[in-house]
Scaffold this motif. Structure first.
Motif, PDB file in Angstrom:
ATOM      1  N   MET A 124     -76.448  31.625  45.719  1.00 35.53           N
ATOM      2  CA  MET A 124     -76.595  31.434  47.165  1.00 35.53           C
ATOM      3  C   MET A 124     -76.132  32.656  47.961  1.00 35.53           C
ATOM      4  SD  MET A 124     -77.962  28.500  47.616  1.00 35.53           S
ATOM      5  CE  MET A 124     -78.278  27.014  46.651  1.00 35.53           C
ATOM      6  N   GLY A 125     -75.594  33.659  47.277  1.00 33.33           N
ATOM      7  CA  GLY A 125     -75.203  34.875  47.966  1.00 33.33           C
ATOM      8  C   GLY A 125     -73.754  34.960  48.372  1.00 33.33           C
ATOM      9  N   ALA A 126     -72.954  33.944  48.011  1.00 37.23           N
ATOM     10  CA  ALA A 126     -71.535  33.971  48.371  1.00 37.23           C
ATOM     11  C   ALA A 126     -70.747  34.816  47.372  1.00 37.23           C
ATOM     12  CB  ALA A 126     -70.972  32.554  48.403  1.00 37.23           C
ATOM     13  N   GLN A 127     -69.621  35.342  47.827  1.00 27.20           N
ATOM     14  CA  GLN A 127     -68.688  35.985  46.916  1.00 27.20           C
ATOM     15  C   GLN A 127     -67.901  34.888  46.202  1.00 27.20           C
ATOM     16  OE1 GLN A 127     -66.042  38.759  48.812  1.00 27.20           O
ATOM     17  NE2 GLN A 127     -65.088  39.389  46.895  1.00 27.20           N
ATOM     18  N   VAL A 128     -67.760  34.995  44.889  1.00 30.30           N
ATOM     19  CA  VAL A 128     -67.107  33.944  44.102  1.00 30.30           C
ATOM     20  C   VAL A 128     -65.858  34.493  43.433  1.00 30.30           C
ATOM     21  CG1 VAL A 128     -67.332  32.392  42.139  1.00 30.30           C
ATOM     22  CG2 VAL A 128     -69.259  32.702  43.696  1.00 30.30           C
ATOM     23  N   TRP A 129     -64.752  33.775  43.597  1.00 26.78           N
ATOM     24  CA  TRP A 129     -63.508  34.074  42.891  1.00 26.78           C
ATOM     25  C   TRP A 129     -63.203  32.895  41.976  1.00 26.78           C
ATOM     26  CZ3 TRP A 129     -60.017  35.385  47.736  1.00 26.78           C
ATOM     27  CH2 TRP A 129     -60.502  36.544  48.355  1.00 26.78           C
ATOM     28  N   VAL A 130     -63.064  33.143  40.681  1.00 29.61           N
ATOM     29  CA  VAL A 130     -62.612  32.118  39.741  1.00 29.61           C
ATOM     30  C   VAL A 130     -61.114  32.324  39.557  1.00 29.61           C
ATOM     31  CG1 VAL A 130     -62.811  31.156  37.430  1.00 29.61           C
ATOM     32  CG2 VAL A 130     -64.854  32.012  38.606  1.00 29.61           C
ATOM     33  N   VAL A 131     -60.333  31.341  40.049  1.00 22.49           N
ATOM     34  CA  VAL A 131     -58.881  31.497  40.139  1.00 22.49           C
ATOM     35  C   VAL A 131     -58.176  30.266  39.584  1.00 22.49           C
ATOM     36  CG1 VAL A 131     -56.943  31.947  41.683  1.00 22.49           C
ATOM     37  CG2 VAL A 131     -59.204  32.843  42.249  1.00 22.49           C
ATOM     38  N   GLY A 132     -57.268  30.460  38.622  1.00 20.17           N
ATOM     39  CA  GLY A 132     -56.415  29.372  38.159  1.00 20.17           C
ATOM     40  C   GLY A 132     -57.143  28.321  37.358  1.00 20.17           C
ATOM     41  N   SER A 133     -56.400  27.262  37.021  1.00 20.35           N
ATOM     42  CA  SER A 133     -56.923  26.188  36.169  1.00 20.35           C
ATOM     43  C   SER A 133     -56.969  24.843  36.870  1.00 20.35           C
ATOM     44  CB  SER A 133     -56.066  26.067  34.904  1.00 20.35           C
ATOM     45  OG  SER A 133     -54.706  25.810  35.252  1.00 20.35           O
ATOM     46  N   SER A 134     -56.903  24.839  38.210  1.00 17.62           N
ATOM     47  CA  SER A 134     -56.993  23.594  38.975  1.00 17.62           C
ATOM     48  C   SER A 134     -57.495  23.906  40.373  1.00 17.62           C
ATOM     49  CB  SER A 134     -55.631  22.900  39.067  1.00 17.62           C
ATOM     50  OG  SER A 134     -54.755  23.638  39.893  1.00 17.62           O
ATOM     51  N   GLN A 135     -57.977  22.856  41.056  1.00 16.07           N
ATOM     52  CA  GLN A 135     -58.434  23.067  42.429  1.00 16.07           C
ATOM     53  C   GLN A 135     -57.265  23.449  43.333  1.00 16.07           C
ATOM     54  OE1 GLN A 135     -61.686  21.024  44.443  1.00 16.07           O
ATOM     55  NE2 GLN A 135     -60.200  20.152  45.858  1.00 16.07           N
ATOM     56  N   ASP A 136     -56.085  22.922  43.056  1.00 20.74           N
ATOM     57  CA  ASP A 136     -54.914  23.276  43.862  1.00 20.74           C
ATOM     58  C   ASP A 136     -54.641  24.779  43.800  1.00 20.74           C
ATOM     59  OD1 ASP A 136     -54.556  20.665  44.627  1.00 20.74           O
ATOM     60  OD2 ASP A 136     -53.030  20.220  43.123  1.00 20.74           O
ATOM     61  N   GLU A 137     -54.800  25.383  42.626  1.00 20.55           N
ATOM     62  CA  GLU A 137     -54.580  26.823  42.496  1.00 20.55           C
ATOM     63  C   GLU A 137     -55.685  27.608  43.194  1.00 20.55           C
ATOM     64  OE1 GLU A 137     -54.039  27.774  38.386  1.00 20.55           O
ATOM     65  OE2 GLU A 137     -52.253  26.513  38.178  1.00 20.55           O
ATOM     66  N   ALA A 138     -56.910  27.111  43.115  1.00 18.51           N
ATOM     67  CA  ALA A 138     -58.009  27.753  43.829  1.00 18.51           C
ATOM     68  C   ALA A 138     -57.788  27.674  45.338  1.00 18.51           C
ATOM     69  CB  ALA A 138     -59.336  27.101  43.444  1.00 18.51           C
ATOM     70  N   GLU A 139     -57.276  26.524  45.796  1.00 16.83           N
ATOM     71  CA  GLU A 139     -56.988  26.367  47.217  1.00 16.83           C
ATOM     72  C   GLU A 139     -55.912  27.347  47.669  1.00 16.83           C
ATOM     73  OE1 GLU A 139     -56.026  22.749  50.294  1.00 16.83           O
ATOM     74  OE2 GLU A 139     -54.884  22.818  48.437  1.00 16.83           O
ATOM     75  N   GLN A 140     -54.894  27.531  46.858  1.00 19.16           N
ATOM     76  CA  GLN A 140     -53.829  28.463  47.213  1.00 19.16           C
ATOM     77  C   GLN A 140     -54.375  29.878  47.372  1.00 19.16           C
ATOM     78  OE1 GLN A 140     -50.723  27.768  48.089  1.00 19.16           O
ATOM     79  NE2 GLN A 140     -50.412  29.947  48.527  1.00 19.16           N
ATOM     80  N   ALA A 141     -55.272  30.282  46.496  1.00 20.44           N
ATOM     81  CA  ALA A 141     -55.879  31.607  46.600  1.00 20.44           C
ATOM     82  C   ALA A 141     -56.690  31.740  47.883  1.00 20.44           C
ATOM     83  CB  ALA A 141     -56.760  31.868  45.388  1.00 20.44           C
ATOM     84  N   ALA A 142     -57.396  30.676  48.248  1.00 20.34           N
ATOM     85  CA  ALA A 142     -58.188  30.700  49.476  1.00 20.34           C
ATOM     86  C   ALA A 142     -57.288  30.824  50.708  1.00 20.34           C
ATOM     87  CB  ALA A 142     -59.049  29.444  49.576  1.00 20.34           C
ATOM     88  N   LEU A 143     -56.205  30.075  50.722  1.00 20.23           N
ATOM     89  CA  LEU A 143     -55.296  30.114  51.868  1.00 20.23           C
ATOM     90  C   LEU A 143     -54.594  31.468  51.977  1.00 20.23           C
ATOM     91  CD1 LEU A 143     -53.767  26.521  51.636  1.00 20.23           C
ATOM     92  CD2 LEU A 143     -55.536  27.356  53.199  1.00 20.23           C
ATOM     93  N   GLU A 144     -54.320  32.092  50.859  1.00 23.89           N
ATOM     94  CA  GLU A 144     -53.725  33.435  50.898  1.00 23.89           C
ATOM     95  C   GLU A 144     -54.697  34.429  51.507  1.00 23.89           C
ATOM     96  OE1 GLU A 144     -52.644  34.226  46.879  1.00 23.89           O
ATOM     97  OE2 GLU A 144     -50.898  32.863  46.909  1.00 23.89           O
TER      98      GLU A 144
END
Length: 326
Positions: free
Chosen positions: A114-134
C-alpha cells in the motif's frame, strides 16, 4: 470525548469515497445447521479485505492539514495497518506502520504494497505500540491507534447501521472481540437503535486482553501468543480511554474459543460458503459450535471481519479442525 450515534452517522458520510458498504448475505447451509436464519456481514468485501478501513478512513478524514502533512503512524496486528496505509494513500498522507514479529508475512507484505513505511518491532503489539509512540515524540508524527479512539469507534459503528438497515429484525449479532473497536462501535450503533439485540463478543482463548481487563476491573497486560485468529491478539493499552468502558455497556454476552474450533469454523466457511477467510472472521461461528449457542428460530448476523489469511496456514487449519470434530 465519547462517541455518540450522531458521530456514527457523520462517519458514514465521510468514509463513502474510500470504504465500501458491504453486503449482508444469507447462508442456507449454516441456517439449516443451527435451525436459524444465519446472515453473514461480509467485511471481506472492503478494498483492504477487512472492516478496519472504516475507522482508519474516518480518523484520517478528520485530521487538520498540518497533521496530514507531518504524516501518521500506527501499530497493528495487520488489518488496521493495511487499512491505514490504504486510506492514507487515497488522501495523500505519509504513513508508517509498526508491526510485531507475530504478524504473518502476508499481512506485512500487504501493508508494504500500500506504500506505507513498515517497521517490524518486538514480539507483541504492545512493543510495536511503544515504538510508534516513541516516533510520535521524536518525529512529530500523528498517532492513529487501532481501536481506542472516538473516530475509529465511530467508523466501525457504521457496520451496525448497515446491519440494521438490511436486517431491522435481527435478534443476534456476533463479532470478534480484541481491542473493542468493532464490538464497541457496532454495539453502540446497533443497540442504541435496537436495545433488544443480543450482541455477542468472541475472544481467543489465550491473550484475551479485553476479557481479562473487564474481569480485573481495569486494563491489564496479558501475554500474547500465536493464533489462527491473529487479528484478535494484542493488548488493549494500560491507558485505554474509550473501548474498555464502552464494550461492557454494549456487549450482552462473551465467549472464548479454542484454536481447534476456530480451525473448524474456517473450514466450514470454505465448505459451506466457498469463502476462505481469516480466523478472526469466524469466531462467531466457532462460538456457536463450541458453546452450543441456542440460535434456533433467531435471526443471527455474523460479522465476517476479514479475509487476509495466508495459504501457509491451510495445513495447520486442517489438522486442528479434525480435533474439533473428534
Amino acid at each position: 470525548m465519547s462517541t455518540s450515534l450522531h458521530d456514527v452517522y457523520l462517519a458514514r458520510q465521510a468514509i463513502k469515497p474510500v470504504a465500501a458498504r458491504t453486503p449482508l448475505v444469507y447462508s442456507p447451509t449454516l441456517s439449516k445447521r443451527y435451525q436459524a436464519q444465519i446472515w453473514l456481514k461480509l467485511e471481506t468485501s472492503q478494498p483492504t479485505g477487512a472492516f478496519k478501513l472504516r475507522g482508519a478512513t474516518y480518523a484520517l478524514s478528520r485530521l487538520p492539514k498540518a497533521l496530514r502533512e507531518r504524516g501518521v503512524i500506527t501499530c497493528s496486528t495487520g488489518n488496521h495497518g493495511r487499512a491505514l496505509a490504504y486510506a492514507a494513500k487515497q488522501l495523500g498522507i505519509p504513513a508508517t506502520v509498526c508491526l510485531s514479529s507475530l504478524v504473518p508475512d502476508n499481512k506485512v507484505n500487504a501493508v508494504k504494497a500500500m506504500g506505507a513505511q513498515v517497521w517490524v518491532v518486538g514480539s507483541s503489539q504492545d512493543e510495536a505500540e511503544q515504538a510508534a509512540l516513541e516516533a510520535v515524540s521524536r518525529d512529530g508524527l500523528c498517532y492513529i491507534p487501532p481501536f481506542d479512539h472516538p473516530d475509529i469507534i465511530a467508523g466501525q459503528g457504521t457496520i451496525g447501521l448497515e446491519i440494521l438497515e438490511d436486517a431491522p429484525d435481527v435478534d443476534v449479532i456476533a463479532a470478534g472481540l480484541s481491542g473493542g473497536g468493532l464490538v464497541g462501535g457496532l454495539g453502540l450503533a446497533a443497540r442504541t437503535i435496537a436495545p433488544h439485540i443480543d450482541l455477542i463478543g468472541v475472544s481467543i482463548r489465550d491473550g484475551a486482553a479485553m476479557h481479562e481487563s473487564i474481569i480485573a476491573g481495569k486494563p491489564v497486560a496479558v501475554p500474547e501468543s500465536e493464533s489462527l485468529a491473529d487479528s484478535l491478539g494484542g493488548g488493549i493499552g494500560l491507558n485505554n480511554q474509550y473501548t474498555f468502558s464502552l464494550v461492557p455497556k454494549v456487549m450482552t454476552q462473551h465467549y472464548q474459543v479454542d484454536e481447534a474450533f476456530i480451525a473448524r469454523a474456517m473450514i466450514d466457511m470454505w465448505q459451506c460458503e466457498n469463502r476462505w477467510v481469516e480466523g478472526a472472521a469466524v469466531v462467531g461461528l466457532a462460538a456457536a459450535c463450541q458453546h452450543q449457542l441456542e440460535w434456533q428460530d433467531k435471526k443471527v448476523v455474523i460479522v465476517v471481519s476479514g479475509n487476509n489469511v495466508s495459504t501457509d496456514t491451510l495445513t495447520a487449519v486442517m489438522a486442528l479442525s479434525e480435533q474439533a470434530r473428534s
